[in-house]
Every structure is written in C-alpha cells, then in structure tokens.
Design an enzyme around this catalytic site. Structure first.
Site, short mmCIF file in Angstrom:
data_model
loop_
_atom_site.label_atom_id
_atom_site.label_comp_id
_atom_site.label_asym_id
_atom_site.label_seq_id
_atom_site.Cartn_x
_atom_site.Cartn_y
_atom_site.Cartn_z
N ASP A 38 -27.15 -67.14 -53.13
CA ASP A 38 -27.71 -66.82 -54.69
C ASP A 38 -29.08 -66.33 -54.35
O ASP A 38 -29.39 -65.91 -53.52
CB ASP A 38 -27.68 -68.55 -54.50
CG ASP A 38 -27.85 -68.17 -56.50
OD1 ASP A 38 -27.88 -67.40 -57.57
OD2 ASP A 38 -26.94 -69.26 -57.37
N ASP B 57 -23.52 -67.26 -65.10
CA ASP B 57 -23.80 -68.17 -64.89
C ASP B 57 -23.70 -68.79 -66.39
O ASP B 57 -22.83 -69.64 -66.84
CB ASP B 57 -24.99 -68.73 -65.77
CG ASP B 57 -26.07 -68.55 -63.62
OD1 ASP B 57 -24.80 -68.75 -62.14
OD2 ASP B 57 -26.51 -69.08 -63.91
#
Ligand code: GLA
Length: 725
Positions: free
Chosen positions: A474, A544
C-alpha cells in the site's frame, strides 16, 4: 525485420503490427519526423519535407542565412534557443550560463534486443533503433530509442541524455519524447480523478497553445493518470484516429498536446520539469522513463486493446500475468483495525469450501497499530493484539487449504513509531520546517540508501520467516516537503525522480528477491495505477470505493489503458461502506468479476446459504477467468453517458465471449434498447445461453438484441456466447 534503414535517403522505417513510423536525417543532419500511423510501404517520403517553406517571419539556421530553420522541421527531439519555438524536449544549462543546444544526427545502431532501462521498468522488446544525436559545440548527447512490436500497434520510446562534455552541466528539462501528428481537429482524452473516483475519462478540444496534464505529487497519482489520448474530433469506441501516450512512470510527470501557430500538433512530455533539475557530472547519463505510444485507426477501443496486449505481453510481471489469480478474502472492510487471531481464523472458516484460496490480513497487525496514527515502519508482529503468533494464524489458514497474505505500507513512517523515534531523519522533510501530515503519517525518504536497506531488510526477513505467499503493498499519501536530509542543496530538485528510482529499487530488491510471492499494488485504492507499477504488481487495488455502481465507472475509465487482469475488484458488504448503497449480491459479483476478484467482508457471519452462493460465484468466475487474463475487451455502453454499462470480452480465438449488460436505474418503459456484441467472428455461429438461441456472429454484432433486465435498480445480466462446433 521491423527496423529498416535506407542509406541512400538516410531514412529509418519502423514497421510494427499495423503501424509504420518513418523519419529521415535531413541536409542539416537534423532528424525529421515524417510519418506515424497505419502501415505503409517503405517509400521515399522526402517529398513531404519542409512543406512550411521559409518566409519573412521565420528564422533560418544558426550561422546560415536564408535557409529553412529548425522550427520548420518536424522534430524527433526539439531543442531550445536556436530558432525552434516549440516546447523543447530538453533544456541544458551550460557552465557559462547559456541554455543552448543543437542536437543533430551523429550515428545510429539497430539492436536485436531492446536493452532494459537502468533502474526503471520498461517494456521488454525486440528490434530497436537507437539514434545518437550530438551537440558539436558542447559534446552533449541524446540517444533516442524506438522499439516496435509485432503483437501490438505500439512504439516504445525513451531518450538517454549524456554529458560527453568536459564540464558539469544541469538539465532543467529532460522529456522522453516528442511526436508530431498530422494537422486536423483533435480532442484530448485524459483520466482525472481522486480518492474513490479514480480515472474518469474527460474530453477536451485541442486549441492553439499547450494542453497539459501533470502530477507534482511524486506519484503518478489518482488526480490524473500519466496517460493522454489525442483523437480526431468526435472519435468513438470504433471510429476515428487515436494517438495514445502512456508513460511508464510512477512519479511527477507532465504530458502535453500542443498546437503551434501553424496549427501543427505534437505530443511531448516525461518527467515533470516543474521543481526538477538534474546535475550531470562529466560522463554521467540520465535515463528518462519510457513512453508507450499506441496508434488506432479505428477508435478508442482499438487503442485500449493495443495497451492491454502490450502491457500483458511486455511489461506485467511475467511470472504471474497469465497465471490464475488468487481469489482472496481480505479482512479490511470486515474488521478494519479491530481483530485478533481468533477473529481472523473465524473469517477464514467462513469461506472454507467456497473456492476462495487466499486469506489476506490487511492493516493493523504490526507495531502498536490500532488505528491510523501509529506504527508504520515498525514491521514486527503485534502478538499482544493478535493473542498468538503470526505463525499460528498462518498455520491455521494453511490447514484450511488457503494461502496467507499480508498488508504492508513499506514507504511510510508514523511519528508514533519506534523507527521514527530512533531515526527521525528517515522521514522526508525540510530541516527547518514542520512536516505536513496526511493520514497522520509521513513518507520514508527512500532516496536514501540506508532507508531503502531498512525497508528491504524488514520486509525480506518477515517474508523469509513466515509462510507469506501474497503481499498487498500500500501507499496511502502523497509526498510533501520534497527535500532530503541526505542530499546537497544543489541536488534537491532531483528529489521526485530519485524517489521513483528508490521505489523501483525497493521493488526489485523485495519483489524480485521473493519470486514465489504474489505482490498486489495499492495506493489508497488506485492512486498509483501506472504501467511501471504493473511491472511489479500484476494487479492493483483499483479503488477504495467498492460500491458496484461506482465501480462500473471506475473500472470503465481504468480500462481505457489497463487490462482487466490488472484491476483488483472485491465483493464487499451492504450497505456499502463508502456509499451506503444496497446492491444485490448478483450484481456486486458480476461487476467484481470484471477483474482479479475477491471478497472483502466479515465472512465469519456467513450462513451455509451464503457459502453455497459464494461457491457458485467462484465457479462462475473461474469460467470467465481466461477471458479476464487473455481476452479482448470491448466497451459498448458508457456508464458516464448512459444509464447502462455494457461491455463484452471475447477470447482471442473468438470461440467464447461474455457480454455484461448492467442497468443503473430501473424503469417501466424507458430502456428498450438494443445491445450489440463485439469482438466475435462474423462468420461463426454462436449459442447464447441466456437467449437460448443460436445466431451468427454477424447477427449478434450488427442486429443485437434487447436485454430483459431484472426489475429494480442496479441490475445486470451476463450473456455467455459460445461458438458452435
Ligand atoms: C488503504 C487501502 C485499503 C486498506 C487501508 C488500510 O486505504 O486502499 O484497501 O488496505 O489502506 O489502512
């Protein structure tokens, strides 16, 4: 043979799949661009040169009065200060303060294999032309690389700048390419966005002057993808000429489409020259990132398929690009930071027997991390929180027949972490100012070798110690205060590019050192979705935003450049955590199956009925998996322009296709529309399971049919289209 040189006319011909690229060394030893487009014969194109003539408002060549000047030639590289008023490809600051260059043909090479770029990802490839240009006054050199392919209509280009002079120089601009295209009315298409709204296509008519997109975020960014397509006005998915530009780069970039005063159009760009300058010592080189140019004579769809093929064949991690993807259960939306070993095991229990094969433990397993504000950089397991060792959790997951995956955010550091307390200088920031927070965290200064060593050692020792077979990498904030405590003042403007080089080195030393581990990329969703990242990460968490309705737009936009197999797409719970929307499981699954799929919810709550449903979804996905990895993708109805999202994926041999017809808002009598399949063989006959009909490919593609959408909002139908033997 893809590269051909005609000595008599000093012309270079590059012939790739359906395309030709032609340039010629002119009387002044300037390399003039002559043609890029549909395949043509290797004819002498000298007759097309200097069409702009020389009139009173034009300047001539330096030292030669009454000649055609540099501004009149179509460039392969534009330089500044000697009569060319276009956007320069390079700007050199010479020791005496002048910024002048004249880069002219010196020699060339034809290489059977394209050499990799030192320290940066690039397309693999075959025969390559290298043009060596040189400034006779200073000795400064530029090598222009061109590679064409027989399996995709693309040209890979880059420029290597070399200081062959006898003094230190500075590059204030060092772009990767310039590409003149024929004069006509054009529109540019770009992909803008932000968190949870990544890659939205936007079309802008080109005007006289500079149309420019860029990133100043030391990241390719969600704000605007490092991609631009310039297309004839009104181009559609299947009509119009399209010139695509995709930069293989993950840091601050710029791309420009320029129409000059004579209405000539050219494309250029590369590393962003805002806040950039690069000191080149004597004998040093600067390699620029590669740009992949795609050409389509038949609309945007062919350009996208050109990129999909080129990236699948030539840049995405070869070990995994065509392999069946892990089908994951990820705990993030199921638990956020609130979990322990027991909870994780119950989630894993929830998917036993469904075909889900990989459990991914997301954020919160390390340091003292129970929320977003602590622990980044402390890559040791928080056994107190877990209530047991990581190995015992992994052993349990493995005993269920599943692989285990782990989340990292390697480039980040929390102020509240052991590593920051010990080494505050590891965080990016100016010496005399406070650092800017984002998501309560700072970014590690990976331009420094000792910081890279720390990250590599932390991750590699964990990957060695535990049976971790999947990593989610990430990256949740952009860089601010681009300043390194480890570098001299006159090299601070090298920061953004050095960050990219540091990142690629990390990827090499971690990903290449663990060749059996599957690495997925992520950046608050898709904030670093670029071809360079795809070299390391065969798939990237697309957004997301997991709401299926919003995903139709995000995935549609992403498909402009990136193949479906590159998009990580999860089925999440309802009400959706981002939008609060409730969409049926069938629709959520169908939309999430248009990529590398998985689940992201609390599966410990699954009933037996849920498990049966998930099992059948996974089985359905496995039917589509080969199309996702290898198929040709066609966009039919745009969710930005219609109430529908209709797409079709066809196998390369045209034996099998799936058409997904999604309708946003249900209506009684408003949506009686025909949809038409795409990518089929017009001569073949196909059986369409859901229509219970056998029809010819030509009928399915030209007549089409009217889908009977299930009632309600956000519904869809998947049509299975199989060639009849
Ligand atoms: C980012 C990612 C999410 C999740 C969280 C964890 O937002 O995009 O998928 O991993 O970080 O903090």
């Amino acid at each position: 043979m893809s590269v051909f040189y005609c000595e008599k006319t000093r012309t270079f011909y590059l012939n790739g799949k359906n395309i030709s690229y032609v340039m010629q060394v002119n009387f002044e030893n300037y390399v003039e661009h002559l043609y890029y487009g549909k395949s043509i014969a290797c004819d002498d194109l000298s007759y097309t040169m200097h069409e702009y003539g020389c009139h009173s408002a034009m300047n001539s060549l330096p030292g030669k009065d009454n000649t055609s000047g540099y501004h009149n030639f179509q460039p392969e590289l534009s330089f500044y200060g000697t009569g060319d008023f276009r956007e320069p490809t390079v700007e050199v600051l010479n020791p005496n303060g002048d910024r002048l260059t004249e880069l002219l043909y010196d020699s060339h090479e034809i290489l059977t294999e394209k050499p990799p770029i030192n320290g940066m990802p690039s397309l693999s490839g075959g025969e390559t032309l290298v043009l060596h240009l040189k400034d006779k006054v200073t000795g400064f050199c530029a090598d222009l690389y061109y590679t064409v392919y027989d399996d995709a209509p693309v040209v890979a280009r880059r420029i290597v700048y070399k200081n062959c002079s006898d003094s230190v120089i500075r590059l204030n601009r060092a772009y990767s390419f310039v590409l003149p295209i024929p004069e006509t009315k054009y529109e540019a298409m770009t992909l803008h966005g932000g968190w949870a709204k990544e890659r939205t296509p936007e079309r802008t008519p080109l005007h006289h002057g500079v149309f420019s997109i860029d990133s100043k975020r030391t990241s390719s960014s969600a704000a605007i993808n490092p991609f631009m397509a310039v297309m004839t006005s009104g181009a559609t998915e299947s009509s119009g000429e399209v010139y695509g530009v995709s930069l293989v780069y993950s840091s601050s970039y710029v791309l420009k489409a320029v129409m000059d005063a004579d209405s000539r159009v050219y494309l250029t760009g590369g590393i962003n020259d805002f806040d950039f300058s690069w000191k080149l010592e004597v004998g040093e080189i600067l390699e620029t990132p590669e740009v992949v140019l795609a050409y389509s004579a038949n609309g945007i769809g062919d350009m996208s398929r050109a990129y999909h093929d080129a990236f699948r064949e030539h840049i995405i991690n070869k070990r995994f690009v065509k392999a069946a993807r892990p089908i994951v259960i990820n705990n993030w939306e199921g638990t956020y930071f609130d979990f322990n070993g027991e909870k994780l095991k119950r989630i894993a229990d929830g998917v036993v027997g469904t075909g889900v094969d990989t459990f991914v433990l997301d954020d919160g397993w390390f340091g003292k991390r129970n929320d977003e504000s602590t622990g980044l950089g402390d890559w040791y397991v928080n056994e107190k929180k877990m209530g047991e060792s990581l190995d015992s959790v992994i052993a349990y997951i493995n005993s269920l027949g599943m692989k285990f995956g782990l989340w990292f955010e390697p480039e980040m550091i929390s102020e509240d972490s052991d590593i920051f307390r010990a080494h505050p200088e590891y965080a990016i920031g100016a010496a005399n100012r406070p650092r800017t927070y984002a998501r309560h965290q700072y970014v590690m200064d990976i331009t420094r070798p000792e910081v890279r060593d720390y990250i590599v050692n932390s991750l590699n020792s964990l990957l060695k110690k535990h049976n971790i077979e999947y990593v989610k990498w990430d990256y949740n904030r952009y860089v601010t205060e681009s300043w390194s405590l480890g570098r001299e003042a006159d090299r601070q403007s090298e920061f953004a590019h050095r960050y990219a080089l540091g990142l690629y080195e990390l990827c090499e030393r971690i990903i290449e050192a663990n060749p059996t581990v599957f690495f997925e990329g992520c950046a608050s969703g898709g904030a670093r979705f670029d071809p360079a990242m795809l070299h390391y990460f065969p798939q990237i968490w697309t957004s997301d935003d997991t709401d299926a309705e919003e995903r139709t737009r995000i995935q549609y936009g992403t498909s402009m450049v990136y193949p479906l197999s590159a998009m990580s797409c999860h089925i999440s719970d309802i009400p959706n955590h981002q939008t609060g929307r409730k969409i049926s499981m069938a629709t959520r699954a169908t939309v999430a199956h248009l990529g590398a799929t998985g689940y992201e919810l609390d599966a410990s709550k699954f009933t037996d009925e849920d498990r049966i449903r998930v099992k059948s979804e996974v089985e359905e996905y496995k039917v589509s998996a080969d199309l996702i990895l290898n198929g040709d993708f066609y966009r039919i109805d745009s969710p930005f322009e219609t109430n529908r999202f209709t797409v079709c994926i066809a196998s390369k041999d045209k034996e099998y296709a799936e058409l997904i017809a999604y309708r946003r808002i249900g209506s009684v009598n408003n949506e009686i529309v025909r949809i038409k399949a795409a990518g089929l063989d017009p001569e073949k006959r196909y059986y369409v399971k859901e229509l219970e009909k056998e029809l010819c490919g030509s009928t399915l593609m030209n007549v089409g049919w009217t889908p009977k959408y299930p009632g309600g909002d956000f519904t869809c139908i998947k049509y299975h289209i199989k060639a009849v033997k």
